[in-house]
Design a protein around this motif. Structure first.
Motif, PDB file in Angstrom:
ATOM      1  N   LEU A   1     -21.789 -20.347 -27.991  1.00 36.00           N
ATOM      2  CA  LEU A   1     -22.984 -20.674 -28.764  1.00 36.00           C
ATOM      3  C   LEU A   1     -22.621 -21.259 -30.123  1.00 36.00           C
ATOM      4  O   LEU A   1     -21.470 -21.180 -30.571  1.00 36.00           O
ATOM      5  N   GLU A   2     -23.619 -21.828 -30.779  1.00 38.74           N
ATOM      6  CA  GLU A   2     -23.555 -22.145 -32.192  1.00 38.74           C
ATOM      7  C   GLU A   2     -24.780 -21.535 -32.860  1.00 38.74           C
ATOM      8  O   GLU A   2     -25.857 -21.458 -32.250  1.00 38.74           O
ATOM      9  N   THR A   3     -24.601 -21.087 -34.117  1.00 40.26           N
ATOM     10  CA  THR A   3     -25.730 -20.558 -34.873  1.00 40.26           C
ATOM     11  C   THR A   3     -25.865 -21.330 -36.178  1.00 40.26           C
ATOM     12  O   THR A   3     -24.883 -21.800 -36.751  1.00 40.26           O
ATOM     13  N   VAL A   4     -27.120 -21.457 -36.636  1.00 39.59           N
ATOM     14  CA  VAL A   4     -27.452 -22.246 -37.821  1.00 39.59           C
ATOM     15  C   VAL A   4     -28.164 -21.345 -38.828  1.00 39.59           C
ATOM     16  O   VAL A   4     -29.074 -20.582 -38.456  1.00 39.59           O
ATOM     17  N   TYR A   5     -27.780 -21.439 -40.107  1.00 35.54           N
ATOM     18  CA  TYR A   5     -28.343 -20.624 -41.186  1.00 35.54           C
ATOM     19  C   TYR A   5     -28.699 -21.588 -42.330  1.00 35.54           C
ATOM     20  O   TYR A   5     -27.805 -22.225 -42.905  1.00 35.54           O
ATOM     21  N   SER A   6     -29.989 -21.681 -42.677  1.00 35.46           N
ATOM     22  CA  SER A   6     -30.357 -22.718 -43.655  1.00 35.46           C
ATOM     23  C   SER A   6     -31.343 -22.222 -44.711  1.00 35.46           C
ATOM     24  O   SER A   6     -31.862 -21.107 -44.628  1.00 35.46           O
ATOM     25  N   HIS A   7     -31.611 -23.128 -45.701  1.00 37.78           N
ATOM     26  CA  HIS A   7     -32.384 -22.887 -46.919  1.00 37.78           C
ATOM     27  C   HIS A   7     -31.632 -21.963 -47.879  1.00 37.78           C
ATOM     28  O   HIS A   7     -32.234 -21.351 -48.771  1.00 37.78           O
ATOM     29  N   ASN A   8     -30.313 -21.882 -47.733  1.00 35.22           N
ATOM     30  CA  ASN A   8     -29.512 -20.950 -48.522  1.00 35.22           C
ATOM     31  C   ASN A   8     -29.480 -21.352 -50.002  1.00 35.22           C
ATOM     32  O   ASN A   8     -29.386 -22.533 -50.334  1.00 35.22           O
ATOM     33  N   SER A   9     -29.501 -20.360 -50.863  1.00 40.43           N
ATOM     34  CA  SER A   9     -29.318 -20.641 -52.290  1.00 40.43           C
ATOM     35  C   SER A   9     -27.855 -20.949 -52.580  1.00 40.43           C
ATOM     36  O   SER A   9     -27.542 -21.729 -53.493  1.00 40.43           O
ATOM     37  N   LYS A  10     -26.959 -20.359 -51.774  1.00 38.33           N
ATOM     38  CA  LYS A  10     -25.533 -20.605 -51.967  1.00 38.33           C
ATOM     39  C   LYS A  10     -24.800 -20.370 -50.654  1.00 38.33           C
ATOM     40  O   LYS A  10     -25.037 -19.366 -49.976  1.00 38.33           O
ATOM     41  N   ASN A  11     -23.906 -21.304 -50.306  1.00 44.08           N
ATOM     42  CA  ASN A  11     -23.024 -21.111 -49.157  1.00 44.08           C
ATOM     43  C   ASN A  11     -21.725 -20.463 -49.622  1.00 44.08           C
ATOM     44  O   ASN A  11     -21.172 -20.855 -50.653  1.00 44.08           O
ATOM     45  N   LEU A  12     -21.243 -19.495 -48.857  1.00 39.19           N
ATOM     46  CA  LEU A  12     -20.035 -18.758 -49.231  1.00 39.19           C
ATOM     47  C   LEU A  12     -18.818 -19.161 -48.410  1.00 39.19           C
ATOM     48  O   LEU A  12     -17.723 -18.602 -48.617  1.00 39.19           O
ATOM     49  N   VAL A  13     -18.986 -20.103 -47.466  1.00 35.28           N
ATOM     50  CA  VAL A  13     -17.890 -20.525 -46.590  1.00 35.28           C
ATOM     51  C   VAL A  13     -17.824 -22.048 -46.579  1.00 35.28           C
ATOM     52  O   VAL A  13     -18.730 -22.728 -47.053  1.00 35.28           O
ATOM     53  N   LYS A  14     -16.748 -22.571 -45.976  1.00 36.94           N
ATOM     54  CA  LYS A  14     -16.561 -24.029 -45.883  1.00 36.94           C
ATOM     55  C   LYS A  14     -16.115 -24.373 -44.472  1.00 36.94           C
ATOM     56  O   LYS A  14     -15.648 -23.489 -43.704  1.00 36.94           O
ATOM     57  N   PRO A  15     -16.226 -25.629 -44.041  1.00 35.29           N
ATOM     58  CA  PRO A  15     -15.822 -26.030 -42.696  1.00 35.29           C
ATOM     59  C   PRO A  15     -14.355 -25.662 -42.418  1.00 35.29           C
ATOM     60  O   PRO A  15     -13.486 -25.814 -43.280  1.00 35.29           O
ATOM     61  N   GLY A  16     -14.136 -25.146 -41.212  1.00 32.06           N
ATOM     62  CA  GLY A  16     -12.795 -24.741 -40.813  1.00 32.06           C
ATOM     63  C   GLY A  16     -12.504 -23.275 -41.049  1.00 32.06           C
ATOM     64  O   GLY A  16     -11.514 -22.749 -40.519  1.00 32.06           O
ATOM     65  N   ASP A  17     -13.344 -22.587 -41.825  1.00 31.91           N
ATOM     66  CA  ASP A  17     -13.120 -21.156 -42.066  1.00 31.91           C
ATOM     67  C   ASP A  17     -13.342 -20.360 -40.779  1.00 31.91           C
ATOM     68  O   ASP A  17     -14.279 -20.626 -40.017  1.00 31.91           O
ATOM     69  N   HIS A  18     -12.485 -19.381 -40.551  1.00 31.64           N
ATOM     70  CA  HIS A  18     -12.686 -18.434 -39.453  1.00 31.64           C
ATOM     71  C   HIS A  18     -13.481 -17.251 -39.990  1.00 31.64           C
ATOM     72  O   HIS A  18     -13.135 -16.674 -41.025  1.00 31.64           O
ATOM     73  N   VAL A  19     -14.566 -16.889 -39.308  1.00 36.44           N
ATOM     74  CA  VAL A  19     -15.409 -15.780 -39.766  1.00 36.44           C
ATOM     75  C   VAL A  19     -15.537 -14.744 -38.662  1.00 36.44           C
ATOM     76  O   VAL A  19     -15.478 -15.056 -37.473  1.00 36.44           O
ATOM     77  N   ARG A  20     -15.710 -13.509 -39.071  1.00 36.01           N
ATOM     78  CA  ARG A  20     -15.926 -12.401 -38.145  1.00 36.01           C
ATOM     79  C   ARG A  20     -17.417 -12.070 -38.076  1.00 36.01           C
ATOM     80  O   ARG A  20     -18.181 -12.431 -38.976  1.00 36.01           O
ATOM     81  N   ALA A  21     -17.815 -11.377 -37.027  1.00 36.09           N
ATOM     82  CA  ALA A  21     -19.203 -10.913 -36.930  1.00 36.09           C
ATOM     83  C   ALA A  21     -19.505  -9.984 -38.094  1.00 36.09           C
ATOM     84  O   ALA A  21     -18.742  -9.060 -38.388  1.00 36.09           O
ATOM     85  N   GLY A  22     -20.608 -10.247 -38.799  1.00 37.06           N
ATOM     86  CA  GLY A  22     -20.999  -9.415 -39.928  1.00 37.06           C
ATOM     87  C   GLY A  22     -20.422  -9.841 -41.256  1.00 37.06           C
ATOM     88  O   GLY A  22     -20.727  -9.226 -42.286  1.00 37.06           O
ATOM     89  N   GLN A  23     -19.626 -10.899 -41.272  1.00 41.72           N
ATOM     90  CA  GLN A  23     -19.031 -11.364 -42.533  1.00 41.72           C
ATOM     91  C   GLN A  23     -20.057 -12.151 -43.344  1.00 41.72           C
ATOM     92  O   GLN A  23     -20.753 -13.020 -42.813  1.00 41.72           O
ATOM     93  N   PRO A  24     -20.180 -11.910 -44.649  1.00 40.66           N
ATOM     94  CA  PRO A  24     -21.114 -12.687 -45.478  1.00 40.66           C
ATOM     95  C   PRO A  24     -20.752 -14.171 -45.481  1.00 40.66           C
ATOM     96  O   PRO A  24     -19.584 -14.532 -45.639  1.00 40.66           O
TER      97      PRO A  24
END
Length: 264
Positions: free
Chosen positions: A170-193
């Motif tokens: 799957l892919e998930t999308v999160y939008s209207h954010n006041s601030k993004n905390l990650v950048k393209p290529g970052d590996h993230v875990r479930a539950g990570q801000p």
């Protein structure tokens, strides 16, 4: 003469009787044996580790959800557009299965804990491509599953948006954010801000616009999450590619999954 003899015998008889009586009244009591404390002998034990005689304690098996092969090398298009296909989706046929029952609790997270739905998928005009979740301004948004950040930037009506490509396909999308905390290529875990809630882009209040997609096509996130309870659904999702579109069907666990270990 006889009287004299009697006087001589009587004391002897009396003395004899007294002596017998005294002898019969004597009680002999044996003294208890004297306790002899044994000597303390400090005998050193051999310096031998007997641990090798004991079996190794069994280890509990760690359960992980089956991982699909995904494209981790990102193109310029991947980093620039919300809708982007993954060449590895449907590479082996027209059908893919996502068994949500095999995903353990620690490998998923509701994207905005404690949120309520303020606008459902589709909506009144049938064009709403996700669900709107609301708590408060600058609340923490977390990744729904483990994956690779594919996109993180301002994007038209989405405002600040983050798109994650997951190892479940799957892919998930999160939008209207006041601030993004990650950048393209970052590996993230479930539950990570990954971002903070805001009202960037086309939004009238601070909230999270959340989408679920497969090979670029969006579908109702309520198929994956019980949005009212904010929990993952334990069902099998069947994705079937039909031309340029993808048909989605949610079914109960297959009968053979109930009889033993199963991997799709």
């Amino acid at each position: 003469m006889a009287s004299l003899r009697y006087k001589q015998i009587f004391p002897l008889v009396a003395l004899s009787l007294l002596s017998c009586h005294a002898h019969k009244s004597v009680t002999y009591v044996e003294a208890p044996p004297e306790y002899v404390k044994p000597p303390v002998i400090d005998i050193p034990l051999p310096n031998v580790d007997f641990q090798f005689l004991l079996p190794e304690p069994p280890e509990l098996a760690t359960i992980h959800a089956p991982r699909k092969d995904i494209t981790e090398t990102l193109t310029a298009r991947d980093k620039s557009h919300v809708k982007a296909e993954d060449p590895k989706r449907f590479a082996d046929g027209d059908t893919e299965i996502l068994d949500l029952s095999l995903i353990p609790r620690e490998e998923y997270a509701f994207p905005l804990p404690g949120a309520k739905v303020i606008s459902p998928y589709g909506g009144r005009r049938k064009w709403h491509s996700g669900v709107d979740l609301k708590t408060r301004a600058n609340d923490t948004i977390v990744a729904a599953f483990e994956g690779i950040v594919r996109m993180a930037k301002p994007y038209a009506a989405y405002g600040n948006v983050v798109v994650i490509r997951h190892y479940n396909g799957l892919e998930t999308v999160y939008s209207h954010n006041s601030k993004n905390l990650v950048k393209p290529g970052d590996h993230v875990r479930a539950g990570q801000p990954i971002a903070l809630t805001g009202r960037t882009g086309r939004a009238t209040t601070e909230h999270l616009h959340f989408e679920t997609r497969i090979n670029g096509d969006h579908f109702n996130p309520n198929v994956i999450f019980n949005l009212r309870r904010r929990t993952l659904r334990h069902r099998c999702i069947i994705f079937t590619k039909k031309g340029a579109n993808v048909a989605i069907r949610s079914v109960d666990l297959f009968p053979h999954q109930r009889t033993g270990p199963y991997h799709p």
